[in-house]
Design an enzyme around this catalytic site. Structure first.
Site, PDB file in Angstrom:
ATOM      1  N   TYR A 106      63.373  56.478  25.303  1.00 27.09           N
ATOM      2  CA  TYR A 106      63.113  55.039  25.191  1.00 27.09           C
ATOM      3  C   TYR A 106      64.333  54.209  25.582  1.00 27.09           C
ATOM      4  CZ  TYR A 106      58.496  55.641  23.192  1.00 27.09           C
ATOM      5  OH  TYR A 106      57.185  55.946  23.024  1.00 27.09           O
ATOM      6  N   GLU A 202      57.835  84.737  10.037  1.00 25.33           N
ATOM      7  CA  GLU A 202      57.224  83.930  11.106  1.00 25.33           C
ATOM      8  C   GLU A 202      56.370  82.791  10.560  1.00 25.33           C
ATOM      9  OE1 GLU A 202      54.989  86.000  14.108  1.00 25.33           O
ATOM     10  OE2 GLU A 202      53.898  84.204  14.704  1.00 25.33           O
ATOM     11  N   ASP A 254      54.398  88.606  13.102  1.00 24.14           N
ATOM     12  CA  ASP A 254      53.134  89.208  13.496  1.00 24.14           C
ATOM     13  C   ASP A 254      53.392  90.360  14.457  1.00 24.14           C
ATOM     14  OD1 ASP A 254      51.583  87.477  12.042  1.00 24.14           O
ATOM     15  OD2 ASP A 254      51.104  86.151  13.729  1.00 24.14           O
TER      16      ASP A 254
END
Lengths: 374, 532
Positions: A106, A202, A254
């Site tokens: 911005y 995780e 995982d």
């Protein structure tokens, strides 16, 4: 940014050093132009293909290929934007202020013709600036929006109140079912702990289960929720903590290619895209607790078939990832996963009972950390 | 059109040859077409309005050109009710002799053009009377015609209806009126229809006619307009008058050949060939006869069918010079450019007129024009304007040889976009004209040209030539844009390098100005050397 309370010799460059570097490079460009020459900037190539892994160093390093950006008619726009971004950084560092990546985007709206149209454009320029000075974007005053990670367990974090300068002693056992949030900049933090290890997790779901049942008390450890691929702050936090107390870091993700090659690998050796600063943003002492392809068989876990993208990611890692390629056990594990054609989530352990992970899986695994994958 | 009377059923069946014969009678052409009006382009209300205007304007332009007058045509469409319109087309042509007016407007297949081999807009003499008939069928109103052949002559006003059973005109009103124009014809038809803008619109027809006929001016009044739109002339030159030619042997079918032999005035077959066909010399006639195994002196009137067949085969086996092509009147590159420039403002116009060629003994000529840039939308399909003998073809685009040829070109190599099997995209309009003494339309409503290999080849070559010119233009244009862009880049972004270095190094205003000036100099110099 709070004042530094200690100067570690392996800490990234200080504000003063960053300012020096900015001024030196600007003066160099200025000198070239005044001498009727076209100025250039040498930037490291930011990609996995330009990354090298040496286990004794412990992290991904730049392999040294650089691209040269010479100021010409065609590059004048990027060149101007890069310099304005550097000028913004200089202002931030000088005033001890920060800007998020979005805010920096911005700010550029005020640069008339040189403004960015979309944030990815300004992010790319920011990454270039970072790599150009071989510093971390936080040191340039730019901070990410993403969350750093959550911590619970046997740990006191020593921080300071910005207004009063008073020391804050934050007890990470006292957040109940909640957790301590890793701040965006962690260099000023100090620690007190007698924990035996750090468990980096995780998913927020698994983290909550372990926190809810005060697993850290039972195992005398510190729990860190990474929430997917760990942020730089999270990596730096775990690294400083582990270095400080010389305690091991075990990673519990995982059992799929993403968990191994993206989450675990990034935590341990850093990312391919910003290899110029992996030296500080990696946890070389981390080892892989699970879920391994062998766990899927040993614990008879329910599975899902590997998706095309999983297979592609796994094959790509074996072929191109310098870290995976370096370790035969990893190649064997990933090949085993490909052969089985399945993946298993952390939460799959719930098949044997919701607290099976606490009562059986983790204790059994932690009894033999020497068997963890590197 | 009588049916075959030999097909009576045997006794004991339901019909006998005699009972059937009692019901067999001639069908009037007008009756046939009133039941099959889609064949003439009156299949839906929007198209009916367009076809009526088109037939009248085609006639006006043909008449003016034949008389050597620069055409000035008024087209008026007035809306009388929701679906009821009154169209008027007025020209400054030679006018029509009083006695002929009823036949021209009130009898189908009456015209001057069907029997000639000469390039013209109308061919069969169906169009305007069919339009009048359509008006009569849908509104019950007569066709109103005002015509004057010269300032010394009175203007005649007729109201005419066509008797569809007998194909003869019925005159309802016949009077002399006061009429300002010194010569010309005005036709008014009331009909049901739909007036719409866009594709297939009368507006499009008028604009395209103005492009292909830059020598004509049109005043066009639409139902929604306050004042007529004036489409000005782009040229003051009339196209050269097309010449009439005899048929070429290659273009004649067996039946026609037999007919011609029966009707010839020549005594010997060799003379019949030489007199009635173009490009048949005594030598060629001799070759044909010997190849057909016929005597040169054989009597053409008593030729047997099997002999005619041999003759037909022989004609196609002998090499005969192509027909003369001076019968064609192409628009010409200059005039196409004039037409495109005035109706389609763009950055770039180009046109190609190919040399005449021949399909099946019929001379034809292909012309292609192209307008590119300007305010045309860059992300839509190009506007394809098809013309045959200067008449816009607005329907059946996909069935037309012209569209097929355009689709067959790889326009991407010429700088336009193109998806597979589609028209190119880009800010362009493609103009294609086929001129011929006999344009091979795929149907009576004359909306699509048949894809003869010779025609396809000429179309392809002409389109490619225009495409190459376009590519050259686009490349040059892009180079100029690039150059411009680079220059503006320097002006736009260098000040920011000055600002940034001032902020970092704390330069003074003069220091910054000096730096910017020097940097501009460095970059301008490298640009001048052609560096990237």
């Amino acid at each position: 940014m709070a004042k530094k309370t200690e100067t570690e010799k392996d800490a990234p460059a200080s504000n003063r050093q960053v300012l020096e570097a900015i001024k030196t490079s600007a003066a160099d460009i200025h000198g070239k132009i005044m001498a009727h020459k076209k100025p250039t900037m040498r930037l490291p190539v930011r990609s996995l293909a330009n990354v090298r892994y040496q286990p004794q160093r412990g992290f991904f390093e730049m392999a040294g290929r650089k691209k040269e950006r010479t100021l010409t008619v065609n590059t004048v726009k990027t060149f101007a934007q890069t310099l304005r971004m550097i000028a913004l950084s200089k202002e931030l560092v000088e005033n001890d202020d920060i800007a998020t990546k979005r805010e920096a985007y911005y700010v550029s709206k005020n640069w008339e013709e040189a403004r960015f149209h979309e944030q990815p454009e300004s992010d790319t320029v920011m990454d270039d600036v970072e790599a150009y000075f071989s510093v971390n974007r936080e040191q340039l005053g730019f901070v990410p929006e993403e969350k750093g990670g959550d911590v619970a367990g046997k740990l006191f974090v020593i921080d300071h109140d910005r207004d009063t300068g008073q020391t804050l002693r934050i007890d990470c056992t006292k957040f109940g079912s909640g957790a301590y949030s890793v701040p965006i900049s962690v260099e000023q933090l100090r620690f007190e702990t007698d924990a035996d290890f750090i468990l980096a997790i995780e998913t927020a779901g698994m983290f909550q289960r372990l926190v809810k049942h005060n697993y850290w008390k039972k195992a005398n450890c510190i729990l860190v929720s990474m929430g997917g691929v760990p942020t730089r702050a999270c990596r730096r936090f775990v690294r400083r903590l582990a270095d400080f107390k010389k305690i091991p870091v075990y990673v519990f993700v995982d059992g799929d290619p993403y968990g191994i090659t993206n989450i675990y690998r990034t935590l341990k050796v850093g990312s391919g895209n910003a290899a110029h600063l992996n030296e500080f943003f990696c946890v070389p002492q981390a080892t892989f607790l699970g879920i391994t392809p062998q766990d899927v068989l040993d614990y008879k876990l329910p599975t899902h078939p590997l998706k095309d993208v999983d297979v592609k990611r796994a094959k790509d890692a074996i072929k191109n990832d310098p870290f995976i390629k370096h370790y035969k056990p990893w190649i064997r594990a990933i090949e085993q996963m490909l052969k089985m054609g399945v993946r298993a989530e952390q939460q799959a352990l719930a098949k044997h009972g919701l607290n099976y992970v606490i009562d059986t899986y983790l204790p059994e695994k932690l009894a033999h950390p020497e068997r963890f994958l590197p | 059109m009588a049916t075959d009377a030999q097909s009576g059923k045997a006794a004991g069946g339901r019909q006998t040859a005699e009972s059937m014969a009692a019901r067999q009678r001639e069908i009037s052409v007008s009756e046939f077409f009133s039941k099959n009006r889609h064949l003439l382009g009156f299949d839906n209300p929007q198209k009916a309005l367009l076809t009526a205007v088109k037939e009248a304007v085609d006639n006006s332009l043909d008449a003016c050109e034949e008389a050597g007058i620069l055409p000035s045509v008024r087209v008026e469409i007035r809306q009388l009710g929701e679906d009821r319109f009154r169209i008027a087309v007025e020209d400054n042509g030679p006018g029509i002799v009083k006695a002929q007016i009823p036949k021209v407007f009130g009898k189908l297949l009456y015209g001057s053009k069907f029997h000639t081999r000469k390039q013209a807009r109308g061919q069969q003499g169906i169009g305007i009377s069919a339009a009048g008939m359509y008006g009569l069928l849908t509104t019950g109103k007569s066709v109103a015609v005002t015509s004057r052949t010269g300032s010394g002559h009175p203007a005649h006003y007729y109201e005419i209806q066509i008797d569809t059973r007998k194909n003869v005109p019925q005159v309802i009103t016949d009077k002399v009126v006061e009429w300002a124009p010194p010569h010309g014809t005005r036709v008014e038809i009331e009909l049901t229809g739909t007036y719409k803008k866009g594709r297939h619109s009368v507006d499009d027809y008028v604009r395209q006619t103005a492009i292909a006929n830059p020598h004509c001016e049109i005043f066009f009044t639409t139902p929604d307009a306050e004042a007529p739109l004036h489409l000005r002339r782009g040229s003051e030159t009339l196209p050269p008058e097309p010449k009439e030619i005899k048929p070429h042997p290659y273009g004649v079918e067996l039946g026609v050949l037999i007919g011609m032999m029966k009707e010839t005035s020549a005594k010997h077959i060799s003379l019949a060939l030489q007199n009635d066909f173009s490009r048949v010399s005594a030598r060629v006639a001799e070759d044909i006869c010997s190849a057909a195994g016929l005597s040169l002196k054989a009597n053409p009137h008593s030729i047997a069918v099997n002999e005619a067949e041999r003759l037909f085969k022989a004609i196609n086996a002998i090499k005969i010079m192509s027909p003369a092509t001076n019968c064609l009147s192409p628009i010409g590159e200059e005039q196409i450019l004039a037409g495109l420039r005035k109706e389609i403002p763009a950055d770039f116009h180009t046109a190609v007129t190919r040399a005449p060629s021949v399909y099946r003994g019929n001379p034809f000529q292909v012309e292609v024009g192209l307008a590119y840039g300007g305010d045309m939308p860059g992300d839509e399909l190009v506007d394809l304007l098809r013309f045959a003998n200067r008449v816009p073809l607005q329907y059946q685009q996909s069935a037309c040889a012209i569209s097929k040829a355009v689709l067959g070109i790889d326009w991407r190599s010429y700088g336009l976009g193109q998806s597979k099997g589609a028209l190119p995209t880009g800010p362009a309009a493609i103009f294609v004209h086929i001129a011929s003494v006999w344009v091979p339309f795929t149907s009576e409503s004359k909306e699509a040209v048949a894809a003869y290999p010779e025609i396809m080849k000429e179309l392809r070559l002409a389109l490619q030539e225009c495409g190459r010119k376009l590519a050259t233009h686009i490349r040059a244009h892009r180079r100029a844009l690039d150059e411009e862009k680079k220059k503006s880049y320097i002006e736009k972004y260098i000040p920011h390098i000055g600002i940034a270095l001032r902020e970092i190094l704390g330069l003074s205003a003069e220091g910054e100005a000096e730096l910017v000036a020097r940097l501009v100099d460095v970059l301008e110099r490298s640009r001048a050397r052609g560096e990237k």
